[in-house]
Enzyme design. Structure first.
Site, mmCIF file in Angstrom:
data_model
loop_
_atom_site.group_PDB
_atom_site.id
_atom_site.type_symbol
_atom_site.label_atom_id
_atom_site.label_comp_id
_atom_site.label_asym_id
_atom_site.label_seq_id
_atom_site.Cartn_x
_atom_site.Cartn_y
_atom_site.Cartn_z
ATOM 1 N N ARG A 12 -4.515 10.895 2.105
ATOM 2 C CA ARG A 12 -3.205 10.928 2.739
ATOM 3 C C ARG A 12 -2.781 12.394 2.887
ATOM 4 O O ARG A 12 -3.231 13.260 2.128
ATOM 5 C CB ARG A 12 -2.176 10.197 1.879
ATOM 6 C CG ARG A 12 -2.410 8.719 1.753
ATOM 7 C CD ARG A 12 -1.586 8.113 0.622
ATOM 8 N NE ARG A 12 -0.143 8.309 0.800
ATOM 9 C CZ ARG A 12 0.759 7.995 -0.127
ATOM 10 N NH1 ARG A 12 0.375 7.495 -1.293
ATOM 11 N NH2 ARG A 12 2.047 8.182 0.113
ATOM 12 N N LYS A 83 -3.077 2.860 -8.113
ATOM 13 C CA LYS A 83 -1.935 1.950 -7.940
ATOM 14 C C LYS A 83 -1.707 1.582 -6.477
ATOM 15 O O LYS A 83 -1.057 0.575 -6.191
ATOM 16 C CB LYS A 83 -0.660 2.565 -8.522
ATOM 17 C CG LYS A 83 -0.123 3.784 -7.802
ATOM 18 C CD LYS A 83 1.136 4.314 -8.455
ATOM 19 C CE LYS A 83 1.679 5.538 -7.739
ATOM 20 N NZ LYS A 83 2.057 5.268 -6.345
ATOM 21 N N ASP A 84 -2.250 2.368 -5.538
ATOM 22 C CA ASP A 84 -2.085 2.084 -4.113
ATOM 23 C C ASP A 84 -3.190 1.206 -3.546
ATOM 24 O O ASP A 84 -3.090 0.746 -2.399
ATOM 25 C CB ASP A 84 -2.051 3.393 -3.309
ATOM 26 C CG ASP A 84 -0.815 4.234 -3.599
ATOM 27 O OD1 ASP A 84 0.215 3.659 -3.987
ATOM 28 O OD2 ASP A 84 -0.897 5.470 -3.443
ATOM 29 N N ARG A 133 9.249 -3.269 -8.925
ATOM 30 C CA ARG A 133 8.990 -3.187 -10.369
ATOM 31 C C ARG A 133 10.137 -2.486 -11.084
ATOM 32 O O ARG A 133 10.631 -2.963 -12.112
ATOM 33 C CB ARG A 133 7.671 -2.429 -10.591
ATOM 34 C CG ARG A 133 7.362 -2.075 -12.043
ATOM 35 C CD ARG A 133 6.167 -1.138 -12.125
ATOM 36 N NE ARG A 133 6.395 0.125 -11.446
ATOM 37 C CZ ARG A 133 6.957 1.189 -12.036
ATOM 38 N NH1 ARG A 133 7.341 1.127 -13.306
ATOM 39 N NH2 ARG A 133 7.117 2.313 -11.363
ATOM 40 N N ARG A 134 10.568 -1.350 -10.551
ATOM 41 C CA ARG A 134 11.665 -0.609 -11.176
ATOM 42 C C ARG A 134 12.981 -1.371 -11.055
ATOM 43 O O ARG A 134 13.773 -1.426 -12.010
ATOM 44 C CB ARG A 134 11.800 0.772 -10.533
ATOM 45 C CG ARG A 134 10.673 1.729 -10.879
ATOM 46 C CD ARG A 134 10.770 3.022 -10.092
ATOM 47 N NE ARG A 134 9.742 3.985 -10.453
ATOM 48 C CZ ARG A 134 9.140 4.790 -9.597
ATOM 49 N NH1 ARG A 134 9.462 4.744 -8.311
ATOM 50 N NH2 ARG A 134 8.211 5.646 -10.011
ATOM 51 N N ARG A 151 12.642 5.420 0.166
ATOM 52 C CA ARG A 151 11.206 5.632 0.253
ATOM 53 C C ARG A 151 10.947 7.042 0.752
ATOM 54 O O ARG A 151 11.856 7.802 1.038
ATOM 55 C CB ARG A 151 10.560 4.587 1.172
ATOM 56 C CG ARG A 151 10.573 3.171 0.573
ATOM 57 C CD ARG A 151 9.509 2.268 1.168
ATOM 58 N NE ARG A 151 8.217 2.928 1.184
ATOM 59 C CZ ARG A 151 7.587 3.284 2.291
ATOM 60 N NH1 ARG A 151 8.107 3.054 3.479
ATOM 61 N NH2 ARG A 151 6.415 3.868 2.227
ATOM 62 N N ASN A 153 7.911 10.533 0.387
ATOM 63 C CA ASN A 153 7.230 11.225 -0.701
ATOM 64 C C ASN A 153 8.253 11.837 -1.666
ATOM 65 O O ASN A 153 9.461 11.854 -1.385
ATOM 66 C CB ASN A 153 6.253 12.278 -0.152
ATOM 67 C CG ASN A 153 6.941 13.380 0.638
ATOM 68 O OD1 ASN A 153 7.891 14.001 0.166
ATOM 69 N ND2 ASN A 153 6.459 13.639 1.851
ATOM 70 N N ARG A 157 12.346 12.443 -1.280
ATOM 71 C CA ARG A 157 13.343 11.723 -2.088
ATOM 72 C C ARG A 157 14.264 12.699 -2.820
ATOM 73 O O ARG A 157 15.460 12.445 -2.964
ATOM 74 C CB ARG A 157 12.652 10.784 -3.081
ATOM 75 C CG ARG A 157 11.906 9.651 -2.416
ATOM 76 C CD ARG A 157 11.475 8.609 -3.416
ATOM 77 N NE ARG A 157 10.224 7.985 -3.009
ATOM 78 C CZ ARG A 157 9.650 6.956 -3.616
ATOM 79 N NH1 ARG A 157 10.230 6.445 -4.676
ATOM 80 N NH2 ARG A 157 8.521 6.451 -3.179
ATOM 81 N N CYS A 244 3.149 -7.931 -2.378
ATOM 82 C CA CYS A 244 3.800 -6.620 -2.465
ATOM 83 C C CYS A 244 5.257 -6.702 -2.919
ATOM 84 O O CYS A 244 5.857 -5.674 -3.240
ATOM 85 C CB CYS A 244 3.697 -5.866 -1.148
ATOM 86 S SG CYS A 244 4.432 -6.744 0.236
#
Length: 311
Positions: A12, A83-84, A133-134, A151, A153, A157, A244
Site C-alpha cells: 500500500r 490483520k488486513d 472492535r473498538r 477512517r 491513515n 486521523r 467485516c
C-alpha cells in the site's frame, strides 16, 4: 541456491505501509547485503474509500490490489499487515506466506490533546474510530463515551483530531511507532482494556509459490513465535467465519518452553454481550489451538451472534 539480485516489493502507498516496507528492506539488507530492492506502491480500495468498508467488500479492501500486482508479475514480494489479510478464505491461488516478521506492540493507544487517560474522559467525549472492535469494547466498558466515524491513515486521523472532528482517537501503538508519532500517545491501553484485532503487530511477507529461490531468501527474516501466533489466530478467525462488521478480537502468545496460549472475544456491536475464551496448549499445532478456541466460542453462541449482525 543463490538469492535474487533485485526484489520488487509491493505495498500500500500509505506512509505507515511504506514505513513497514523500509523495515523489510533494512532487515533484508542485513541478512543479504548484496540484494537490491525497489518499492512498487499501490493505492488500495480501502485507502481510497473513506466510508463503511462493508460497502466495498470490506474484507480484502487493503490487500487485493497488492495481491494483483504480485500475481501479475509486477512485483516479487508483498508486505501485508496480517490483520488486513482475510482469514476466512485461502490466500490468492498461487501465493504463499514466506515469513512473518517479529511481532510489534499489539496494543491500542489513546490520543487526547488534553492528556486525559481513558478513565478520565468525561461523558460525551467523542472518540474517533470506525473499528467495530473498538466501538463494541468502548460501549461495554465506557458507555458514556461517544464514537464518531473516522477512517484514513494515522496521519490523516491526527489531522482530523486537530481540526476538531473528534475529541480523542484510538490508534494502534505499533502504527504510531512506525510513522514516528509516539509523541502524541496519551495512554497505552492494556489488552484487558482493549483486546486487539487478530494479527495485530505482525507483518507478513507474501510471494508467488513458484518463486522458491525468493522464498528461501525471505524465509530467513521469519520469526518462529510470530509464525505460531499468526497461525493460531488466523485459524481461529477462519473457523469463526466472521464478516467485516463482526466485533472479534484476540491474540496468541508464544511462551517460554514452547507453550502457546490464545485469548479471544466476540462481542455484540453494542457491547452488551461478550463471549470469552482463553486456552493454553503445549507445543500443540497452532491451528489446533485456534480451532479449539473458536469451537469454545461457537458453543457459547458465537455463530448466532455473528450471523445476527448486518453486513
Amino acid at each position: 541456491m543463490s538469492a535474487p539480485e533485485l526484489i520488487r516489493i509491493v505495498s500500500r502507498d500509505s506512509p505507515m505501509a511504506l514505513a513497514q516496507v523500509e523495515r523489510v528492506r533494512t532487515e533484508l539488507a542485513a541478512l543479504h547485503p548484496g540484494i537490491r530492492t525497489t518499492v512498487v506502491p499501490v493505492k488500495t480500495t480501502g485507502d481510497k474509500w473513506m466510508g463503511d468498508l462493508s460497502l466495498v467488500e470490506g474484507k480484502g479492501a487493503f490487500t487485493k490490489e497488492v495481491d494483483a500486482a504480485l500475481l501479475a508479475g509486477e512485483a516479487d514480494l508483498a508486505v501485508h499487515c496480517v490483520k488486513d489479510v482475510p482469514a476466512d478464505r485461502p490466500l490468492p491461488a498461487g501465493t504463499v506466506f514466506a515469513a512473518f516478521l517479529a511481532r510489534d506492540d499489539i496494543r491500542d493507544a489513546l490520543i487526547h490533546p488534553g492528556g486525559l487517560t481513558l478513565d478520565e474522559l468525561p461523558p460525551g467525549t467523542r472518540i474517533g474510530t470506525s473499528s467495530v472492535r473498538r466501538i463494541a469494547q468502548l460501549a461495554a466498558a465506557h458507555p458514556h463515551l461517544e464514537c464518531v466515524p473516522m477512517r484514513g491513515n494515522a496521519n490523516r486521523r491526527l489531522e482530523k483530531l486537530a481540526a476538531g472532528e473528534a475529541d480523542a482517537l484510538l490508534l494502534a501503538a505499533a502504527g504510531l511507532e512506525r510513522i514516528g508519532r509516539t509523541d502524541v500517545i496519551t495512554e497505552i491501553l492494556s489488552t484487558d482494556v482493549m483486546c486487539p484485532p487478530i494479527g495485530a503487530g505482525i507483518l507478513a511477507l507474501q510471494c508467488r509459490e513458484g518463486d522458491t529461490e525468493l522464498i528461501d531468501t525471505i524465509s530467513g527474516l521469519g520469526d518462529p513465535d510470530a509464525h505460531r501466533e499468526a497461525s493460531a489466530e488466523r485459524m481461529f478467525l477462519h473457523v469463526l467465519q466472521g464478516h467485516c462488521n463482526s466485533p472479534i478480537a484476540g491474540f496468541a502468545r508464544a511462551e517460554r518452553g514452547g507453550g502457546l496460549s490464545l485469548r479471544a472475544c466476540v462481542f455484540t456491536p453494542d457491547g452488551k454481550t461478550i463471549l470469552n475464551a482463553h486456552e493454553w496448549a503445549g507445543p500443540l499445532d497452532p491451528a489446533t489451538l485456534g480451532t479449539s478456541v473458536a469451537v469454545a466460542l461457537l458453543r457459547q453462541g458465537a455463530r448466532e451472534l455473528i450471523d445476527s449482525i448486518a453486513h
